[in-house]
Design an enzyme around this catalytic site. Structure first.
Site, PDB file in Angstrom:
ATOM      1  NE  ARG A 236      -4.203  -1.567   0.176  1.00  0.00           N
ATOM      2  CZ  ARG A 236      -4.281  -2.598  -0.648  1.00  0.00           C
ATOM      3  NH1 ARG A 236      -3.302  -2.829  -1.515  1.00  0.00           N
ATOM      4  NH2 ARG A 236      -5.330  -3.399  -0.619  1.00  0.00           N
ATOM      5  CD  GLU A 265      -3.212   3.978  -5.280  1.00  0.00           C
ATOM      6  OE1 GLU A 265      -4.285   3.414  -5.610  1.00  0.00           O
ATOM      7  OE2 GLU A 265      -2.178   3.355  -5.001  1.00  0.00           O
ATOM      8  CG  HIS A 284      -3.403   0.115  -7.037  1.00  0.00           C
ATOM      9  ND1 HIS A 284      -3.803   0.707  -5.869  1.00  0.00           N
ATOM     10  CD2 HIS A 284      -3.372  -1.218  -6.773  1.00  0.00           C
ATOM     11  CE1 HIS A 284      -4.014  -0.214  -4.944  1.00  0.00           C
ATOM     12  NE2 HIS A 284      -3.759  -1.398  -5.480  1.00  0.00           N
TER      13      HIS A 284
END
Length: 318
Positions: A236, A265, A284
């Site tokens: 993360r 994000e 991601h």
């Protein structure tokens, strides 16, 4: 008919599977999360919700969702969910372990290879028409063969990554809160966090985000690493103090970094990491293969169906 809310566009066959027995409300903008006000409105009378990491399942949402029985999170991680509040409201939380392990490990390996061999930097130079010809040290990168690789978080994904290292004859170190049977089986050596940093040529963060791991990779951590080392993060973004990482890469404190996750994000072109030659950045996509995403969606749907039909969840978060 019980209501199910799906907060992002998913495979139509999964929706059809649910629509046989339930009323489905779908947010159909694939690239944008469901707005918070719409999320609260739609879940107020929902019995089940299929959520993404961008959806905050917190006390506000849970206290407002009076019929809610199950939340199926399309991820292994669940740091977007207040588990204590869910327990108090008798809402079952499920995730998608195992089905994305190998795909995410492949992406981690791709990041490591790409950063080590300066693949993106070399591609940008070629595409810009700036390649002037071969020379002995032109775009010379770093070997992985025979190096030491440290894994922070020897769970299923960390172990799958470690298995892939066997053909490169690397020395594998790992650090968890405690020793891991997975690590021992793979011949990895358990070391302290400090020793992992100082001894490794590549450091992979594959840990879940907790209060203990948040911002674990800070100025002090990067100072402990070799100036020839690479930092790779598929866990993360909040594991990292991003300003400290940017400084470490800019000043040559470490050789480079390869990241699939960020604290906030999505990031834009004004982010400090963007356009740094020794940063390899991805949006991601750790589990983003078609097969894996379909398997994740199917598991979420099956979890919802099991709970709402009176059965037990397949992959509950405990």
């Amino acid at each position: 008919m019980k209501k199910i809310v799906i907060t992002r566009k998913i495979n139509p066959t999964m929706i059809q599977k649910l629509e046989k027995d339930f009323r489905v409300v779908l947010w159909d903008e694939a690239e944008k999360p469901m707005p918070r006000d719409r999320f609260l409105e739609e879940t107020a009378d929902a019995h089940g919700v299929l959520t993404m990491l961008s959806d905050k399942v917190d006390e506000e949402m849970l206290s407002n969702a009076r019929n809610l029985k199950v939340v199926a999170n399309l991820a292994v991680g669940y740091d977007n969910i207040d588990l204590e509040s869910a327990k108090q409201h008798n809402v079952i939380i499920t995730n998608t372990p195992d089905v994305l392990t190998e795909t995410t490990a492949e992406l981690a390996f791709t990041l490591m290879l790409t950063a080590a061999r300066r693949v993106l930097e070399a591609n940008r130079q070629l595409m810009a028409g700036e390649w002037s010809g071969w020379s002995p040290y032109h775009m010379a990168g770093t070997d992985i063969f025979g190096k030491t690789v440290g894994i922070f978080g020897m769970g299923s994904i960390g172990a799958a990554f470690a298995r892939r290292l066997s053909g490169f004859r690397t020395k594998v170190l790992y650090h968890n809160r405690s020793q891991s049977e997975l690590g021992e089986t793979l011949g990895a050596e358990y070391v302290s966090f400090e020793d992992l940093l100082s001894a490794s040529d590549f450091v992979l963060c594959a840990a879940p985000l907790t209060d203990e791991t948040k911002h674990r990779f800070d100025k002090e951590a990067f100072q402990r690493m070799k100036d020839s080392a690479f930092f790779i993060n598929i866990g993360r973004g909040a594991h990292v103090v991003e300003a400290d990482l940017a400084r470490a890469v800019e000043t040559g404190q470490i050789r480079g970094a390869a990241l699939d996750v960020f604290e906030n994000e999505p990031i834009g072109k004004d982010h400090p990491f963007v356009n740094m030659d020794n940063m390899t950045l991805l949006p991601h996509i750790g589990s983003a293969s078609v097969d894996t995403r379909n398997n994740m969606m199917n598991l979420c749907v099956n979890n919802i169906m099991e709970v709402l039909n009176g059965g037990n969840p397949i992959t509950p978060v405990k």
